[in-house]
Design a protein around this motif. Structure first.
Motif, PDB file in Angstrom:
ATOM      1  N   LYS A  91      36.512  39.771  49.013  1.00  0.00           N
ATOM      2  CA  LYS A  91      36.536  38.801  50.071  1.00  0.00           C
ATOM      3  C   LYS A  91      35.030  37.956  50.090  1.00  0.00           C
ATOM      4  CE  LYS A  91      38.902  42.378  53.097  1.00  0.00           C
ATOM      5  NZ  LYS A  91      38.693  43.049  54.541  1.00  0.00           N
ATOM      6  N   GLY A  92      33.817  38.021  50.061  1.00  0.00           N
ATOM      7  CA  GLY A  92      33.302  37.217  49.778  1.00  0.00           C
ATOM      8  C   GLY A  92      32.395  36.219  48.551  1.00  0.00           C
ATOM      9  N   ILE A  93      33.291  37.064  48.145  1.00  0.00           N
ATOM     10  CA  ILE A  93      32.963  35.788  46.928  1.00  0.00           C
ATOM     11  C   ILE A  93      34.062  34.854  46.105  1.00  0.00           C
ATOM     12  CG2 ILE A  93      31.617  35.549  44.018  1.00  0.00           C
ATOM     13  CD1 ILE A  93      30.165  37.088  46.395  1.00  0.00           C
ATOM     14  N   ASP A  94      33.611  33.652  45.301  1.00  0.00           N
ATOM     15  CA  ASP A  94      34.761  32.868  44.867  1.00  0.00           C
ATOM     16  C   ASP A  94      35.067  33.056  44.316  1.00  0.00           C
ATOM     17  OD1 ASP A  94      34.382  31.216  47.584  1.00  0.00           O
ATOM     18  OD2 ASP A  94      32.537  30.539  47.141  1.00  0.00           O
ATOM     19  N   THR A  95      34.273  33.542  43.046  1.00  0.00           N
ATOM     20  CA  THR A  95      34.425  32.949  41.600  1.00  0.00           C
ATOM     21  C   THR A  95      33.781  34.519  41.089  1.00  0.00           C
ATOM     22  OG1 THR A  95      34.256  30.837  40.929  1.00  0.00           O
ATOM     23  CG2 THR A  95      34.114  32.383  39.650  1.00  0.00           C
ATOM     24  N   LEU A  96      34.669  34.926  40.130  1.00  0.00           N
ATOM     25  CA  LEU A  96      34.556  36.678  39.609  1.00  0.00           C
ATOM     26  C   LEU A  96      33.864  36.312  38.005  1.00  0.00           C
ATOM     27  CD1 LEU A  96      36.170  38.980  41.455  1.00  0.00           C
ATOM     28  CD2 LEU A  96      33.641  38.213  41.846  1.00  0.00           C
ATOM     29  N   ALA A  97      32.868  36.145  37.731  1.00  0.00           N
ATOM     30  CA  ALA A  97      32.600  36.489  36.450  1.00  0.00           C
ATOM     31  C   ALA A  97      32.654  38.527  35.329  1.00  0.00           C
ATOM     32  CB  ALA A  97      31.193  35.562  35.406  1.00  0.00           C
ATOM     33  N   ILE A  98      33.472  38.355  35.573  1.00  0.00           N
ATOM     34  CA  ILE A  98      33.474  40.115  35.196  1.00  0.00           C
ATOM     35  C   ILE A  98      33.417  40.304  33.417  1.00  0.00           C
ATOM     36  CG2 ILE A  98      34.803  42.206  35.172  1.00  0.00           C
ATOM     37  CD1 ILE A  98      36.608  40.908  37.437  1.00  0.00           C
ATOM     38  N   TYR A  99      31.981  41.425  33.691  1.00  0.00           N
ATOM     39  CA  TYR A  99      31.889  41.340  31.515  1.00  0.00           C
ATOM     40  C   TYR A  99      31.805  43.264  31.273  1.00  0.00           C
ATOM     41  CZ  TYR A  99      28.145  37.716  32.571  1.00  0.00           C
ATOM     42  OH  TYR A  99      27.316  36.930  32.628  1.00  0.00           O
ATOM     43  N   MET A 100      32.565  42.925  30.138  1.00  0.00           N
ATOM     44  CA  MET A 100      33.068  44.873  29.757  1.00  0.00           C
ATOM     45  C   MET A 100      34.169  45.340  30.841  1.00  0.00           C
ATOM     46  SD  MET A 100      29.413  45.789  29.601  1.00  0.00           S
ATOM     47  CE  MET A 100      28.615  45.686  31.134  1.00  0.00           C
ATOM     48  N   GLY A 101      35.355  44.105  30.945  1.00  0.00           N
ATOM     49  CA  GLY A 101      36.193  44.486  31.905  1.00  0.00           C
ATOM     50  C   GLY A 101      37.583  44.545  31.564  1.00  0.00           C
ATOM     51  N   VAL A 102      37.757  44.843  30.182  1.00  0.00           N
ATOM     52  CA  VAL A 102      39.155  44.658  29.618  1.00  0.00           C
ATOM     53  C   VAL A 102      39.726  46.248  29.849  1.00  0.00           C
ATOM     54  CG1 VAL A 102      40.967  44.517  27.971  1.00  0.00           C
ATOM     55  CG2 VAL A 102      38.796  42.914  28.236  1.00  0.00           C
ATOM     56  N   SER A 103      39.175  47.499  29.391  1.00  0.00           N
ATOM     57  CA  SER A 103      39.418  48.362  29.294  1.00  0.00           C
ATOM     58  C   SER A 103      39.504  48.075  30.855  1.00  0.00           C
ATOM     59  CB  SER A 103      38.842  49.667  28.347  1.00  0.00           C
ATOM     60  OG  SER A 103      37.641  49.222  29.794  1.00  0.00           O
ATOM     61  N   GLN A 104      38.973  47.982  31.855  1.00  0.00           N
ATOM     62  CA  GLN A 104      39.684  48.711  33.317  1.00  0.00           C
ATOM     63  C   GLN A 104      40.582  47.491  34.287  1.00  0.00           C
ATOM     64  OE1 GLN A 104      38.094  51.488  34.561  1.00  0.00           O
ATOM     65  NE2 GLN A 104      37.427  52.311  32.909  1.00  0.00           N
ATOM     66  N   LEU A 105      40.748  46.741  33.374  1.00  0.00           N
ATOM     67  CA  LEU A 105      41.725  45.577  33.672  1.00  0.00           C
ATOM     68  C   LEU A 105      42.528  46.234  35.586  1.00  0.00           C
ATOM     69  CD1 LEU A 105      41.607  42.492  34.189  1.00  0.00           C
ATOM     70  CD2 LEU A 105      43.056  42.650  32.335  1.00  0.00           C
ATOM     71  N   PRO A 106      43.618  47.000  35.191  1.00  0.00           N
ATOM     72  CA  PRO A 106      44.631  47.463  35.931  1.00  0.00           C
ATOM     73  C   PRO A 106      44.061  47.775  36.907  1.00  0.00           C
ATOM     74  CG  PRO A 106      44.793  48.037  33.706  1.00  0.00           C
ATOM     75  CD  PRO A 106      43.724  48.038  33.804  1.00  0.00           C
ATOM     76  N   TYR A 107      42.324  48.589  36.844  1.00  0.00           N
ATOM     77  CA  TYR A 107      42.410  49.243  38.504  1.00  0.00           C
ATOM     78  C   TYR A 107      41.096  47.956  39.194  1.00  0.00           C
ATOM     79  CZ  TYR A 107      37.953  51.365  40.822  1.00  0.00           C
ATOM     80  OH  TYR A 107      37.501  52.254  41.374  1.00  0.00           O
ATOM     81  N   ILE A 108      40.586  46.831  38.380  1.00  0.00           N
ATOM     82  CA  ILE A 108      40.150  45.937  38.795  1.00  0.00           C
ATOM     83  C   ILE A 108      41.041  45.158  40.257  1.00  0.00           C
ATOM     84  CG2 ILE A 108      39.185  43.643  38.872  1.00  0.00           C
ATOM     85  CD1 ILE A 108      37.574  44.717  35.799  1.00  0.00           C
ATOM     86  N   GLN A 109      42.529  45.074  38.923  1.00  0.00           N
ATOM     87  CA  GLN A 109      43.348  43.909  39.684  1.00  0.00           C
ATOM     88  C   GLN A 109      43.589  45.050  41.211  1.00  0.00           C
ATOM     89  OE1 GLN A 109      46.454  44.586  36.186  1.00  0.00           O
ATOM     90  NE2 GLN A 109      46.508  42.113  36.756  1.00  0.00           N
TER      91      GLN A 109
END
Length: 256
Positions: free
Chosen positions: A160-178
């Motif tokens: 809710k509070g950030i316009d752009t997210l730059a996510i490191y080391m997140g490929v394996s957690q992508l479904p969770y992040i989504q």
């Protein structure tokens, strides 16, 4: 008494290293280096310097962090000039803070040499500005690893509070992040991109939306190391992309 330099080697393109970082490589008696640095940089080490590999894979550590800390302390106490060469920036998900703490506890002199972090550089090489007056007044650097009891609150605030997210080391957690970002209010239609081995000759970028990006990543065999960029700024890629990519090349696990 020796001295330790905690040095950011940049995101992969060897020309992005700073002059101070290069001097630290040239003057070091001992260099402890990570997996994600460009090995071309080690050619600048002086003759006779000890080169020690400390690389880590997501599920395999060549050298544990505690061991790295002990090496830094041991060599510095022997009077050596030690360069700890880390991909990107040592204080951006590089455990540089932990290493600096170990040096402080042992009363050893050290310097921090910042480097260009992948969250900015990989996006730039993909033609994505992480901030833009018309699309993004804020950007957050985020680790994709799940950790801690406040995980729900973290993703709620990021959604809710950030316009752009730059996510490191997140490929394996992508479904969770989504799942979490959509659950807490970020639109499924938010543009998203994954940049594999950003700033290198094997860079590969895949774009989609927050809702589709995991499927897009799987279809294109995207793996770590990759940056995930989520936000309206991703839409500028079509207009601003300048770095030539071989989209037919398969992502690799070790290119440098």
């Amino acid at each position: 008494m020796g001295k330790v330099y905690l040095v950011g080697a940049g995101p992969g393109d060897p020309e992005l290293i700073t002059l101070k970082a290069l001097r630290c490589i040239q003057e070091a008696d001992v260099i402890l280096y990570d997996r994600l640095i460009n090995k071309e940089l080690l050619k600048h080490a002086k003759e006779g310097a000890d080169l020690i590999y400390c690389g880590k894979l997501p599920d395999y550590h060549t050298m544990k962090q505690e061991t790295i800390n002990r090496f830094l302390v041991r060599y510095a106490k022997k009077g050596k000039v030690v360069t700890r060469l880390k991909g990107g920036d040592p204080f951006v998900f590089g455990r540089g803070g932990e290493e600096a703490e170990a040096l402080v506890k042992n009363n050893l002199p050290f310097e921090i040499v910042p480097g260009v972090t992948s969250g900015i550089a990989a996006a730039a090489y993909a033609g994505i500005p992480v901030t833009h007056r018309d699309a993004s007044a804020s950007v957050a650097f985020v680790t994709g690893h799940k950790k801690g009891e406040d995980e729900e609150e973290r993703w709620k605030s990021l959604a809710k509070g950030i316009d752009t997210l730059a996510i490191y080391m997140g490929v394996s957690q992508l479904p969770y992040i989504q799942e979490k970002l959509i659950q807490y209010g970020k639109s499924p239609d938010t543009p998203a991109a994954i940049i594999h081995w950003g700033t290198t000759a094997v860079q590969k970028t895949v774009t989609g939306t927050l809702e589709t990006i995991h499927e897009d990543a799987m279809r294109n065999e995207m793996k770590n190391p990759s940056m995930i960029i989520i936000g309206e700024v991703v839409k500028y890629r079509e207009q601003l992309k300048w770095f030539k990519e071989d989209l037919k090349a398969s992502p690799v696990s070790e290119a440098l």
